[in-house]
Design an enzyme around this catalytic site. Structure first.
Site, short mmCIF file in Angstrom:
data_model
loop_
_atom_site.label_atom_id
_atom_site.label_comp_id
_atom_site.label_asym_id
_atom_site.label_seq_id
_atom_site.Cartn_x
_atom_site.Cartn_y
_atom_site.Cartn_z
N HIS A 1 -29.58 4.04 -16.69
CA HIS A 1 -30.17 2.86 -16.06
C HIS A 1 -31.32 3.26 -15.13
O HIS A 1 -32.40 2.66 -15.16
CB HIS A 1 -29.09 2.10 -15.28
N GLU A 2 -31.09 4.26 -14.28
CA GLU A 2 -32.11 4.65 -13.32
C GLU A 2 -33.33 5.28 -14.02
O GLU A 2 -34.47 5.00 -13.64
CB GLU A 2 -31.53 5.63 -12.30
N GLU B 1 -34.23 -5.28 -13.79
CA GLU B 1 -32.86 -4.77 -13.78
C GLU B 1 -32.19 -4.98 -15.13
O GLU B 1 -31.51 -4.09 -15.66
CB GLU B 1 -32.05 -5.46 -12.67
N HIS C 1 -35.67 2.68 -15.51
CA HIS C 1 -36.64 2.10 -14.58
C HIS C 1 -37.94 2.90 -14.61
O HIS C 1 -39.04 2.33 -14.66
CB HIS C 1 -36.08 2.09 -13.16
#
Length: 272
Positions: free
Chosen positions: A135-136, A202, A139
């Site tokens: 997820h990070e 997100e 980004h």
């Protein structure tokens, strides 16, 4: 109507940032992100400063696990399946910050990653950690940091332009208060727009992160359990309504992830 210098300047700035593109994989319309090179240079400086100030973990198992999972996620990012995105060419770094009360992790532009020890009990195992790091990294891979700067510039330029036009149309000292009130209202509206962009990012990071984790050899299905544990860990905290939050509500996020899983699952090949 005569265009004042202030109106003309705001219009020029808005025109520069208003070009749009489609984000990879999701096809979401967005402003063209600002230049990545300068952001990565700033990220290196910021990351080095943080690593010098923060208490780095002395637990060799934590450090080894984060780097092991991080390197697999990084390899997956650098080798996009079916050309889904452009290989970023990041200079990856992985560190663990020893703060058991901080439930967080981040990836700065250029692949500078930090994981706080407070989130490791929620991750539980390498699959859960891969969901978090995927997820990070998503980004950074999707250039959300640069996109947010473009969004903020556009909002500020649009607010300045609208305020200048209101002032030009109303004019006169007796109506100055109306112009100020209009400017305040536009600023509030601009903040809500910025928050909605963040929620979109997100959701996009969740979706792309699942593909990253699967491509790295981790079961993307671990995401449901991870975010349920995250929900439980945050249950005692006060949260604003979802509309005014930069992150989606926990139940909505889990429901979205369940919808994304069929897309990510085909990329999953268990690592030996």
């Amino acid at each position: 109507m005569i265009i004042s210098g202030r109106v003309f300047t705001a219009m020029a700035v808005l025109a520069v940032v208003a070009a749009c593109e489609s984000a990879p994989i999701t096809g979401r319309d967005r402003l063209v992100p600002m230049a990545e090179e300068a952001l990565q240079m700033q990220a290196v400086t910021a990351y080095q400063e943080q690593m010098a100030k923060q208490p780095l973990s002395k637990n060799p198992e934590y450090t080894a696990m984060v780097r092991r999972v991080g390197e697999r996620i990084a390899k997956a990012a650098e080798n996009p399946p079916n050309g889904l995105w452009t290989a970023p060419g990041f200079k990856w770094e992985f560190n663990v910050i020893d703060k058991p009360d901080v439930i967080n992790a981040y990836c700065l532009p250029g692949g500078k990653i930090a994981v706080y020890t407070g989130i490791l009990p929620i991750s539980q195992d390498e699959a859960g950690l891969a969901i978090l790091m995927g997820h990070e990294v998503a980004h950074a891979l999707m250039r959300h940091h640069a996109e947010r700067l473009s969004n903020r510039t556009a909002v500020r330029a649009g607010t300045a332009l609208a305020g200048a036009i209101v002032g030009a149309l109303i004019g006169g000292r007796s109506h100055r208060g109306i112009g100020v009130a209009a400017g305040i209202g536009l600023a509030v509206a601009g903040n809500v727009v910025a928050l909605s962009f963040s929620r979109d990012q997100e959701a996009e990071a969740d979706r792309v992160g699942l593909i990253l984790a699967a491509h790295a050899g981790y079961d993307p299905g671990a995401a449901v359990g991870f975010w349920e544990r995250m929900k439980a860990a945050n249950a005692h905290r006060d949260r604003p309504p979802e509309f005014f939050s930069t992150h989606p509500a926990a139940d909505a996020r889990i429901a979205n992830i369940q919808r994304y899983l069929p897309e990510a699952q085909p990329y999953y090949k268990p690592s030996p």
